[in-house]
Design a protein around this motif. Structure first.
Motif, PDB file in Angstrom:
ATOM      1  N   MET A 118       1.018  -1.149  -0.005  1.00 57.72           N
ATOM      2  CA  MET A 118      -0.063   0.072   0.019  1.00 57.72           C
ATOM      3  C   MET A 118       0.746   1.272  -0.047  1.00 57.72           C
ATOM      4  SD  MET A 118      -3.066  -1.132   2.609  1.00 57.72           S
ATOM      5  CE  MET A 118      -4.406  -0.024   1.945  1.00 57.72           C
ATOM      6  N   ALA A 119       0.442   2.140  -0.908  1.00 60.66           N
ATOM      7  CA  ALA A 119       1.388   3.430  -1.043  1.00 60.66           C
ATOM      8  C   ALA A 119       0.561   4.657  -1.100  1.00 60.66           C
ATOM      9  CB  ALA A 119       2.328   3.136  -2.365  1.00 60.66           C
ATOM     10  N   HIS A 120       1.413   5.599  -0.537  1.00 60.37           N
ATOM     11  CA  HIS A 120       0.629   6.900  -0.402  1.00 60.37           C
ATOM     12  C   HIS A 120       0.737   7.754  -1.704  1.00 60.37           C
ATOM     13  CE1 HIS A 120      -0.946  10.723   1.505  1.00 60.37           C
ATOM     14  NE2 HIS A 120       0.128  11.088   1.168  1.00 60.37           N
ATOM     15  N   ASP A 121      -0.286   8.107  -2.023  1.00 61.13           N
ATOM     16  CA  ASP A 121      -0.827   8.744  -3.548  1.00 61.13           C
ATOM     17  C   ASP A 121      -1.415  10.028  -3.101  1.00 61.13           C
ATOM     18  OD1 ASP A 121      -0.776   9.730  -6.283  1.00 61.13           O
ATOM     19  OD2 ASP A 121      -2.316   8.291  -6.532  1.00 61.13           O
ATOM     20  N   PRO A 122      -0.712  11.201  -2.790  1.00 65.02           N
ATOM     21  CA  PRO A 122      -1.081  12.406  -2.143  1.00 65.02           C
ATOM     22  C   PRO A 122      -2.161  13.318  -3.256  1.00 65.02           C
ATOM     23  CG  PRO A 122       1.140  12.758  -2.645  1.00 65.02           C
ATOM     24  CD  PRO A 122       0.967  11.450  -2.865  1.00 65.02           C
ATOM     25  N   ALA A 123      -1.944  13.038  -4.710  1.00 60.84           N
ATOM     26  CA  ALA A 123      -2.620  13.820  -5.641  1.00 60.84           C
ATOM     27  C   ALA A 123      -3.744  12.777  -6.244  1.00 60.84           C
ATOM     28  CB  ALA A 123      -1.536  14.193  -6.736  1.00 60.84           C
ATOM     29  N   ASN A 124      -3.735  11.773  -5.877  1.00 58.11           N
ATOM     30  CA  ASN A 124      -4.764  10.725  -6.341  1.00 58.11           C
ATOM     31  C   ASN A 124      -4.675  10.642  -7.879  1.00 58.11           C
ATOM     32  OD1 ASN A 124      -6.161   9.621  -4.015  1.00 58.11           O
ATOM     33  ND2 ASN A 124      -7.390  11.535  -3.982  1.00 58.11           N
ATOM     34  N   GLU A 125      -3.206  10.726  -8.316  1.00 58.79           N
ATOM     35  CA  GLU A 125      -3.025  10.517 -10.076  1.00 58.79           C
ATOM     36  C   GLU A 125      -3.064   9.140 -10.680  1.00 58.79           C
ATOM     37  OE1 GLU A 125       1.121  11.966 -10.944  1.00 58.79           O
ATOM     38  OE2 GLU A 125       1.348  11.785  -8.879  1.00 58.79           O
ATOM     39  N   CYS A 126      -2.857   8.135  -9.574  1.00 54.49           N
ATOM     40  CA  CYS A 126      -2.614   6.811 -10.355  1.00 54.49           C
ATOM     41  C   CYS A 126      -3.985   6.342 -10.529  1.00 54.49           C
ATOM     42  CB  CYS A 126      -1.831   6.003  -9.424  1.00 54.49           C
ATOM     43  SG  CYS A 126      -0.347   6.434  -9.300  1.00 54.49           S
ATOM     44  N   ARG A 127      -4.038   5.262 -11.477  1.00 55.04           N
ATOM     45  CA  ARG A 127      -5.390   4.660 -11.949  1.00 55.04           C
ATOM     46  C   ARG A 127      -4.844   3.260 -12.033  1.00 55.04           C
ATOM     47  NH1 ARG A 127      -7.441   7.828 -10.063  1.00 55.04           N
ATOM     48  NH2 ARG A 127      -8.401   9.724 -10.884  1.00 55.04           N
ATOM     49  N   ILE A 128      -5.960   2.144 -12.091  1.00 53.99           N
ATOM     50  CA  ILE A 128      -5.514   0.723 -12.238  1.00 53.99           C
ATOM     51  C   ILE A 128      -4.985   0.499 -13.346  1.00 53.99           C
ATOM     52  CG2 ILE A 128      -6.656  -1.381 -12.216  1.00 53.99           C
ATOM     53  CD1 ILE A 128      -8.685  -0.352 -10.321  1.00 53.99           C
ATOM     54  N   GLY A 129      -3.716  -0.247 -13.237  1.00 56.58           N
ATOM     55  CA  GLY A 129      -2.903  -0.524 -14.681  1.00 56.58           C
ATOM     56  C   GLY A 129      -1.818   0.261 -14.981  1.00 56.58           C
ATOM     57  N   ASP A 130      -1.565   1.369 -14.189  1.00 55.98           N
ATOM     58  CA  ASP A 130      -0.520   2.236 -14.176  1.00 55.98           C
ATOM     59  C   ASP A 130       0.834   1.545 -13.869  1.00 55.98           C
ATOM     60  OD1 ASP A 130      -1.942   4.171 -15.248  1.00 55.98           O
ATOM     61  OD2 ASP A 130      -1.854   5.488 -13.282  1.00 55.98           O
TER      62      ASP A 130
END
Length: 87
Positions: free
Chosen positions: A49-61
């Motif tokens: 589990m990783a912190h993504d502060p900007a919510n920029e990632c999507r499934i499959g990245d």
């Protein structure tokens, strides 16, 4: 002249399998290890589990994550960069 600082933190590359939580992604990392007795190569898979502060990632990245201080009960990694966006 810029100096590069050598860090002892682990850096992993994996694929995002979940982005359902706010500011958190679940990254699966595949590694290949050699079996100690049979000497065959085996695929191992682990989720982080990783912190993504900007919510920029999507499934499959495809992403790069780095070790950090504990941010919650299971979150001890932070997103460094997105290497490939999912189509």
């Amino acid at each position: 002249m810029a100096e590069t600082h050598k860090s002892s933190k682990r850096v992993l590359v994996g694929k995002v399998v979940s982005d359902a939580n706010d500011k958190t992604i679940v990254v699966t990392v595949d590694t290949v290890v050699k079996h100690p007795l049979y000497k065959k190569y085996i695929s191992r898979r682990k989720k982080f589990m990783a912190h993504d502060p900007a919510n920029e990632c999507r499934i499959g990245d495809k992403v790069q994550i780095i070790e950090s201080r504990p941010l919650s009960r299971r979150k001890r990694w932070q997103l460094v960069q997105v290497l490939e966006k999912a189509v």
